[in-house]
Design an enzyme around this catalytic site. Structure first.
Site, short mmCIF file in Angstrom:
data_model
loop_
_atom_site.label_atom_id
_atom_site.label_comp_id
_atom_site.label_asym_id
_atom_site.label_seq_id
_atom_site.Cartn_x
_atom_site.Cartn_y
_atom_site.Cartn_z
N ARG A 15 0.85 -1.20 0.00
CA ARG A 15 0.00 0.00 0.00
C ARG A 15 0.88 1.25 0.00
O ARG A 15 1.52 1.57 1.01
CB ARG A 15 -0.93 0.02 1.21
CG ARG A 15 -1.76 1.31 1.28
CD ARG A 15 -2.98 1.23 2.17
NE ARG A 15 -2.70 1.12 3.58
CZ ARG A 15 -3.62 1.26 4.55
NH1 ARG A 15 -4.88 1.50 4.22
NH2 ARG A 15 -3.28 1.13 5.81
N ASP B 161 -3.79 3.06 14.34
CA ASP B 161 -2.97 3.65 13.29
C ASP B 161 -3.50 5.04 13.00
O ASP B 161 -4.32 5.57 13.75
CB ASP B 161 -2.89 2.75 12.06
CG ASP B 161 -4.22 2.63 11.31
OD1 ASP B 161 -5.20 3.32 11.67
OD2 ASP B 161 -4.28 1.85 10.34
#
Length: 559
Positions: free
Chosen positions: A181, A460
């Site tokens: 990603r 996160d």
């Protein structure tokens, strides 16, 4: 001092912090000799050519985001596009699925540090998504060493020896399929300057990985596979498709070799799922429910609406109408087009030393995965290797075949379903959780750690974004707590002070004197109390990271 946010700032950098690579192309920052295997002239030139060809279009699309934000602030509500109705209503499919990713029932995600990559690839998951985005604080060292780590992993040359124990980590015979990603379109990589401006972080992450690894992956029977974050429209997906075509042409790789799963993690993208698949149809590996960023996007996009105020974060679950609707629409859309519909992240992690609490956490994971497989998802995400068997057992029981793409549910999801604001109270506990988690996460991010276990959950950037945007929203609209008190700047600051004191007591004076918590709290205050809501906390936090890099460089040079 900020590194290279504009071309003119290059002149303020000392000569030994600027490396001219090619005409009009320079690296800004202290480059370690070991990084030269990734930061080759050829690889940097490849990224620069992508930027010169496509970055103007990226900047146009970011300007378009600002225009839409202004319309949303004036009361406009999104809906399904009239101009693309033919795409939604006609019959078509994406390209056939490569053999090695037909079964994606369990995917594990994490940052690109060396030990994490080995453990994730060995975890028993079907796929490991190596994350340069929300789970990675983009220091130059993290980004470049992450590329080195992945390069070694692709060639099965990666090893790690734990310095504290001497334990050796290496790859097992069977490993997960690798996806990568890159960072989103909204971020720059200010250590690489092309024609006087910083390069797109998306192109930097994608370009380096693709240049160094695409042919090696193909030779090993797999391919260059990606996850694409933060997309807000099919036009942004179209730009990614143009990147893929250009990159494959440059390296002489057949078009369609790249495959990419798009995270549907913005409320605007939810109205364009068919169109996103259409734009990437030659390169599509499906869509994913990026639930935490989706909640953040909902709050951010409807920031001006008092009727869009969210309850406590803990109450905004996948059973909420707007999230349940988006999950079911994603499954129906993907399956109709012959491709995977991936579920979202279970944020729970194992709880050591408390068996009762650990069992309760694992039961939450099972319930979440059962909901997903019942809705029709073909796989799911976990944040910890210990959760792989938990998620796998649920999918194995309900989905014995590689996927359930042939199951095409008939659903009717309206714009009202996708825009339904969940009900529920706002509590002092919810305010405290947002303050505490937001500051602790930001403190870790500023130290270079983008993935942080806090209070038995893996946090996160997405979950930190929920924390700070909820607080901003509650203050902006004078939301009331369940006890009748109004959420004001004064209430926020009082609770902030109490939570910071509690953090100080918990970490001890030695850690406190390092100053990182106080610094994170100051930045968190600026974001929370600002008159306008910042689009991403990572923008101002990136300035802090760059300032630290510059300071540390001169401290080393002087010392």
């Amino acid at each position: 001092m900020v590194l290279a946010s504009t071309g003119t700032e290059r002149q303020s950098l000392p000569d030994d912090l600027v490396t001219d690579v090619l005409p009009g192309v320079a690296l800004a920052g202290a480059i370690e000799p070991s990084w030269e295997a990734v930061l080759t002239t050829e690889a940097i030139g490849f990224v620069a050519r992508l930027a010169r060809r496509l970055d103007d279009r990226r900047l146009e699309l970011l300007s378009r985001r600002d225009e839409i934000k202004s319309r949303l602030d004036l009361g406009w509500k999104p809906g399904f596009l009239d101009e693309t109705r033919a795409i939604r209503e006609s019959e078509w499919s994406v390209a056939p699925i490569p053999a090695d990713i037909r079964d994606r029932r369990v995917e594990i995600t994490g940052p690109v540090d060396r030990k994490m990559i080995i453990n994730a690839l060995n975890s028993g998951a079907n796929v490991f998504m190596a994350d340069f985005e929300d789970a990675n604080a983009p220091t130059l060292a993290n980004v470049v060493e992450g590329q080195l780590n992945l390069r070694d992993a692709v060639r099965r040359e990666i090893e790690f020896v734990a310095p504290e124990s001497g334990k050796r980590y290496s790859l097992a015979n069977e490993t997960a399929v690798l996806f990568v990603r890159p960072r989103g379109w909204h971020l720059d990589e200010r250590h690489l300057i092309v024609d006087g401006r910083p390069v797109s972080a998306s192109l930097f992450d994608f370009g380096l990985f693709f240049f160094h690894n695409a042919k090696e992956l193909i030779a090993r029977g797999t391919g260059p596979y990606f996850y694409l974050p933060k997309i807000e429209s099919h036009l942004e997906a179209r730009l990614w498709n143009e990147v893929f075509v250009a990159a494959q042409d440059e390296l002489g790789i057949p078009s369609g070799t790249i495959r990419a799963t798009v995270l549907i993690e913005t409320i605007l993208a939810a109205f364009e799922m068919d169109e996103i698949l259409w734009e990437l149809r030659e390169h599509s590996a499906g869509l994913n429910c990026g639930r935490w960023d989706y909640i953040f996007s909902f709050i951010k996009k409807f920031r001006a609406r008092p009727d869009a105020v969210m309850p406590d974060r803990a109450l905004v679950t996948m059973t909420s109408r707007f999230l349940d609707s988006y999950s079911k629409l994603l499954v129906a859309t993907c399956h109709r087009r012959g491709i995977h519909a991936m579920g979202g992240m279970a944020a729970q992690i194992p709880i050591k030393g408390n068996e009762e609490a650990n069992l309760a956490a694992m039961e939450k994971v099972r319930a979440d995965k059962l909901r997903e497989v019942t809705n029709g998802h073909d796989g799911t995400w976990v944040a910890h290797p210990a959760l792989v068997p938990v998620a796998r057992s649920v999918f194995d029981d309900r989905m014995p075949q590689p996927n359930q793409i042939d199951r095409v549910p008939v659903v009717t999801i309206t714009a009202d379903d996708l825009l339904a604001v969940p009900d529920g109270p706002i509590t002092e506990r919810g305010v405290r959780q947002n303050v505490n988690v937001g500051i602790l996460y930001l403190e870790a991010w500023l130290r270079g750690n983008g993935c942080v276990p806090l209070y038995d959950l893996m946090e996160d950037a997405a979950t930190a974004e929920i924390s700070r945007t909820q607080l901003w929203q509650w203050i902006r609209h004078g939301a009331r707590l369940d006890d009748g008190r109004v959420v004001t700047p004064e209430l926020y600051l009082r609770i902030r002070d109490e939570e910071v004191r509690a953090i100080r007591e918990r970490i001890g004076e030695l850690e406190w004197r390092k100053g990182s918590v106080a610094r994170a709290a100051e930045l968190f205050d600026e974001l929370t109390l600002a008159p306008d809501l910042a689009d991403f906390l990572t923008h101002p936090a990136y300035d802090e990271i760059l300032a630290d890099e510059f300071f540390n460089y001169f401290e080393r040079r002087i010392g």
